[in-house]
Write a protein that holds these residues in place. Structure first.
Motif, PDB file in Angstrom:
ATOM      1  N   UNK A  68      -4.962   8.313  -8.325  1.00 11.62           N
ATOM      2  CA  UNK A  68      -5.413   6.944  -8.604  1.00 11.62           C
ATOM      3  C   UNK A  68      -4.447   6.264  -9.561  1.00 11.62           C
ATOM      4  N   UNK A  69      -4.043   6.987 -10.602  1.00 10.79           N
ATOM      5  CA  UNK A  69      -3.113   6.430 -11.591  1.00 10.79           C
ATOM      6  C   UNK A  69      -1.747   6.133 -10.984  1.00 10.79           C
ATOM      7  N   UNK A  70      -1.277   7.002 -10.106  1.00 11.29           N
ATOM      8  CA  UNK A  70      -0.005   6.761  -9.421  1.00 11.29           C
ATOM      9  C   UNK A  70      -0.091   5.465  -8.617  1.00 11.29           C
ATOM     10  N   UNK A  71      -1.206   5.270  -7.923  1.00  7.93           N
ATOM     11  CA  UNK A  71      -1.415   4.028  -7.172  1.00  7.93           C
ATOM     12  C   UNK A  71      -1.456   2.798  -8.067  1.00  7.93           C
ATOM     13  N   UNK A  72      -2.093   2.926  -9.213  1.00 16.57           N
ATOM     14  CA  UNK A  72      -2.180   1.800 -10.164  1.00 16.57           C
ATOM     15  C   UNK A  72      -0.805   1.412 -10.706  1.00 16.57           C
ATOM     16  N   UNK A  73       0.078   2.390 -10.829  1.00 14.83           N
ATOM     17  CA  UNK A  73       1.371   2.158 -11.483  1.00 14.83           C
ATOM     18  C   UNK A  73       2.526   1.904 -10.538  1.00 14.83           C
ATOM     19  N   UNK A  74       2.227   1.528  -9.328  1.00 15.17           N
ATOM     20  CA  UNK A  74       3.307   1.226  -8.367  1.00 15.17           C
ATOM     21  C   UNK A  74       4.168   0.108  -8.916  1.00 15.17           C
TER      22      UNK A  74
ATOM     23  N   UNK B 272      -6.754  13.879   2.262  1.00 13.05           N
ATOM     24  CA  UNK B 272      -7.343  12.593   2.634  1.00 13.05           C
ATOM     25  C   UNK B 272      -8.025  11.957   1.421  1.00 13.05           C
ATOM     26  N   UNK B 273      -8.696  12.759   0.613  1.00 11.09           N
ATOM     27  CA  UNK B 273      -9.331  12.253  -0.606  1.00 11.09           C
ATOM     28  C   UNK B 273      -8.286  11.816  -1.637  1.00 11.09           C
ATOM     29  N   UNK B 274      -7.164  12.534  -1.710  1.00 14.46           N
ATOM     30  CA  UNK B 274      -6.062  12.087  -2.572  1.00 14.46           C
ATOM     31  C   UNK B 274      -5.538  10.730  -2.105  1.00 14.46           C
ATOM     32  N   UNK B 275      -5.406  10.570  -0.787  1.00 15.34           N
ATOM     33  CA  UNK B 275      -4.948   9.300  -0.218  1.00 15.34           C
ATOM     34  C   UNK B 275      -5.884   8.168  -0.611  1.00 15.34           C
ATOM     35  N   UNK B 276      -7.184   8.423  -0.498  1.00 17.09           N
ATOM     36  CA  UNK B 276      -8.166   7.387  -0.846  1.00 17.09           C
ATOM     37  C   UNK B 276      -8.101   7.032  -2.327  1.00 17.09           C
ATOM     38  N   UNK B 277      -7.900   8.021  -3.195  1.00 13.96           N
ATOM     39  CA  UNK B 277      -7.784   7.760  -4.631  1.00 13.96           C
ATOM     40  C   UNK B 277      -6.534   6.925  -4.931  1.00 13.96           C
ATOM     41  N   UNK B 278      -5.411   7.266  -4.291  1.00 15.12           N
ATOM     42  CA  UNK B 278      -4.170   6.491  -4.461  1.00 15.12           C
ATOM     43  C   UNK B 278      -4.401   5.046  -4.007  1.00 15.12           C
ATOM     44  N   UNK B 279      -5.061   4.888  -2.867  1.00 13.45           N
ATOM     45  CA  UNK B 279      -5.348   3.548  -2.347  1.00 13.45           C
ATOM     46  C   UNK B 279      -6.203   2.755  -3.332  1.00 13.45           C
ATOM     47  N   UNK B 280      -7.226   3.401  -3.886  1.00 12.14           N
ATOM     48  CA  UNK B 280      -8.102   2.735  -4.839  1.00 12.14           C
ATOM     49  C   UNK B 280      -7.298   2.217  -6.033  1.00 12.14           C
ATOM     50  N   UNK B 281      -6.423   3.061  -6.567  1.00 12.68           N
ATOM     51  CA  UNK B 281      -5.598   2.636  -7.697  1.00 12.68           C
ATOM     52  C   UNK B 281      -4.687   1.477  -7.342  1.00 12.68           C
ATOM     53  N   UNK B 282      -4.070   1.535  -6.169  1.00 12.94           N
ATOM     54  CA  UNK B 282      -3.170   0.458  -5.736  1.00 12.94           C
ATOM     55  C   UNK B 282      -3.934  -0.847  -5.517  1.00 12.94           C
ATOM     56  N   UNK B 283      -5.127  -0.750  -4.957  1.00 15.98           N
ATOM     57  CA  UNK B 283      -5.946  -1.947  -4.758  1.00 15.98           C
ATOM     58  C   UNK B 283      -6.377  -2.532  -6.095  1.00 15.98           C
ATOM     59  N   UNK B 284      -6.758  -1.676  -7.035  1.00 13.41           N
ATOM     60  CA  UNK B 284      -7.141  -2.137  -8.372  1.00 13.41           C
ATOM     61  C   UNK B 284      -5.983  -2.867  -9.048  1.00 13.41           C
TER      62      UNK B 284
END
Length: 181
Positions: free
Chosen positions: A175-181, A20-32
């Protein structure tokens, strides 16, 4: 950069659990990065097992009436989906596998899904502990012609809820994976 619709599906049975914390970190990166992000937590949902009747192949609708009625259309409209879940016995947890089995109505439909990510947490410390989960998700992905598994994060050696906070590299990777979508 074009903003994408991103759906994070957390199969963590524990609020604040490691996946769940990994999910939140991914979300944060994608939102950023400017993407439109939503999250579904399966621990709050009632999802029955697929009956294998294949009625959905004709109607694009499952015969079962449960929380998948709301989840399937969201998956169908979403370009990017990140699945987050714990590794149980070296494979996907049952909550996530049950959800994937119930996506059969999407198979014969028009869907926006393109990019899939896996965010996995495991008590085992070996990199190979997550291989079974990746293989299982690759099997699902291969059934959808336009979909590709684009990346994964392995949080290893995490057992108790929140242990992943002691391995910030995994949270940073999500977080980085989310940022780099």
């Amino acid at each position: 950069m074009n903003s994408k619709n991103v759906l994070v599906i957390s199969a963590s049975p524990r609020r604040g659990g490691n996946s769940d914390l990994l999910a939140d970190a991914f979300m944060q990166g994608a939102q950023e990065a400017g993407h439109d992000v939503a999250k579904i937590s399966l621990r709050e949902k009632k999802i029955g097992f697929c009956k294998g009747c294949l009625g959905c192949q004709k109607t694009q609708q499952c015969v079962l009436r449960d929380d998948m009625d709301a989840i399937l259309p969201r998956m169908q409209r979403t370009e990017v989906i990140a699945f987050a879940g714990p590794v149980y016995f070296y494979s996907l947890c049952g909550q996530l596998k049950t959800l994937l089995d119930r996506t059969n109505p999407l198979f014969a439909s028009e869907y926006a899904m393109r990019d899939i990510y896996l965010l996995a947490s495991a008590a085992d410390t070996a990199e190979s502990a997550v291989d079974g989960s990746i293989t299982a998700l690759e099997g699902w992905v291969s059934c959808f012609e336009k979909v590709r598994l684009r990346g994964s994060v392995r949080a290893l050696g995490v057992t108790e809820a929140g242990d992943v906070r002691r391995t910030p590299a995994a949270l940073d990777a999500a977080r980085e994976l989310g940022r780099n979508i």
